[in-house]
Design a protein around this motif. Structure first.
Motif, short mmCIF file in Angstrom:
data_model
loop_
_atom_site.label_atom_id
_atom_site.label_comp_id
_atom_site.label_asym_id
_atom_site.label_seq_id
_atom_site.Cartn_x
_atom_site.Cartn_y
_atom_site.Cartn_z
N ASP D 35 -12.89 2.73 -4.62
CA ASP D 35 -13.70 2.22 -4.55
C ASP D 35 -15.00 2.12 -3.54
O ASP D 35 -13.97 3.26 -2.45
CB ASP D 35 -14.30 0.63 -4.62
CG ASP D 35 -13.43 0.00 -3.48
OD1 ASP D 35 -13.61 0.28 -2.22
OD2 ASP D 35 -13.22 -1.39 -3.68
N TYR D 37 -15.51 1.05 -0.54
CA TYR D 37 -14.65 0.28 0.89
C TYR D 37 -13.44 1.08 1.00
O TYR D 37 -13.16 0.78 1.59
CB TYR D 37 -14.52 -0.97 0.06
CG TYR D 37 -15.56 -2.01 0.56
CD1 TYR D 37 -17.00 -2.66 0.67
CD2 TYR D 37 -15.58 -2.62 -1.05
CE1 TYR D 37 -17.31 -2.88 1.12
CE2 TYR D 37 -17.26 -3.11 -1.29
CZ TYR D 37 -18.17 -2.77 -0.25
OH TYR D 37 -18.89 -4.16 -0.91
N MET D 38 -13.23 2.15 0.16
CA MET D 38 -11.82 3.19 0.28
C MET D 38 -10.17 1.50 0.28
O MET D 38 -9.54 2.70 0.82
CB MET D 38 -12.03 3.91 1.40
CG MET D 38 -12.78 4.51 1.57
SD MET D 38 -12.48 5.85 3.23
CE MET D 38 -13.64 5.65 3.52
N ASN D 39 -10.42 0.67 -0.67
CA ASN D 39 -9.53 0.47 -1.41
C ASN D 39 -9.02 0.96 -2.28
O ASN D 39 -9.91 1.57 -3.25
CB ASN D 39 -10.20 -0.89 -1.94
CG ASN D 39 -10.72 -1.94 -0.56
OD1 ASN D 39 -10.40 -1.89 0.22
ND2 ASN D 39 -11.57 -2.64 -1.54
N GLY D 64 -8.74 -0.76 2.41
CA GLY D 64 -9.70 0.28 2.95
C GLY D 64 -9.49 -0.29 4.52
O GLY D 64 -9.75 2.00 4.50
#
Lengths: 77, 77, 77, 77, 77, 77, 77
Positions: D35, D37-39, D64
């Motif tokens: 996503d 947020y870089m999760n 993230g």
């Protein structure tokens, strides 16, 4: 006018740049993509520690919040 | 009125400044661009550690969140 | 009412203040400008480490997020 | 255009990637989800320290904000 | 209801409080002003390290993000 | 589509998970609640350091910003 | 549904809880107030280091961003 450094960064796409992270690691390569968080995708990239080559990457995505500075490798920023 | 320090910084464009980062590194050069995050582009820049010249850059983009302070080099801020 | 500490800070413009940063460094000078991020411009400023004078600045811009506290030098805050 | 690095990351879903965290730990696996947020969710993942295999995970969710960089394992980013 | 701890803090104005910062330093004094960032102005303040008096301040502005906890000195919070 | 890792996490409610924090501590238990900040409530939880059991909790609320990763204990994430 | 851990925390008001901070310090007491930042007011509180009682407080306001976890002392969370 207050967004101009990021616009300059956008215009650096397709230029060779050097990115230094807060921990001193440096990445050099061709700037393929960037955004307003300073997330960057470099292609034909190298990772350098204290001037020594550590690794090569065809492509690498660097998270913007780790970045200390960005400079042109041998070209205009 | 609450935005005035950043406006003063905007008016420093084309002045010579010294930037000190949180880790003690200093950069001097001509302020070419800045924004409200204090991202800065310096031209004709030098990197100094403990007063010693470490590197020279034609241009450098410094991420604002690493900055401790900014002062005029030998000019008005 | 919830913004009053910052309003007090605004009213300190043109007063002499002492700023202590998180790393213990202190700056004294005349508060020339401040904003809601606690970014500050000091004029006729000094940098002190452990009470010893380290440097003098005609003007200095200090990024607010490094600040620990602010106190009046010898005047009302 | 300013969101493109994250779009490139989205297109890496179902590719094998290597994630390096700020503390140097690396995770390799198939990128299952990501996503803005870089999760990231990796499947068939391995944890590596200094190039040595430390653990294997059927699936792992990585937050993230710990990420330093992401690179393709042996595929396009 | 989700804002009530800060409202309690507002009602502590004109009470004597003790503030402990993340680095262990403590400040005691009369809470003169506070806001939703937990920025605080103390008057008749003292700085304590390990229970020893280090400095006295007629007034001090403490940036909220450094605060660990706040407790009443010898009064209701 | 950009929120899908968090949706996967929501679907892990009532599954046994392992949470590793940034400092290396691990918590295992049944995921009872989670939100978009990755705050988590585990029930029948254990705290582990270097694989050794340190403490047991009927219920524990873990603040999301300390989390490094989450993985299924012996079930699908 | 994405806010439920915080709602569970709200329902813990008037219960005895244990708060552990990121630096390992623990506070036990009756949860008097909390908000969505996890700011907390404990009454009849104790500060513990490594299981040893360090201090007692009639009331203490703990800033949420320092918190690692929260658990019930001998009651439901």
């Amino acid at each position: 006018m207050a967004k101009r450094p990021l616009e300059v960064l956008q215009r650096s796409i397709d230029s060779h740049i050097i990115i230094r992270l807060k921990d001193g690691t440096e990445y050099t390569g061709l700037l393929a993509e960037t955004d307003n968080y300073m997330n960057m995708i470099l292609s034909d990239a190298k990772e350098m520690h204290n001037g020594e080559l550590v690794a090569r990457f065809g492509e690498i995505f660097i998270r913007g919040n780790n970045i200390l500075y960005i400079k042109p490798d041998n070209a205009i920023l």
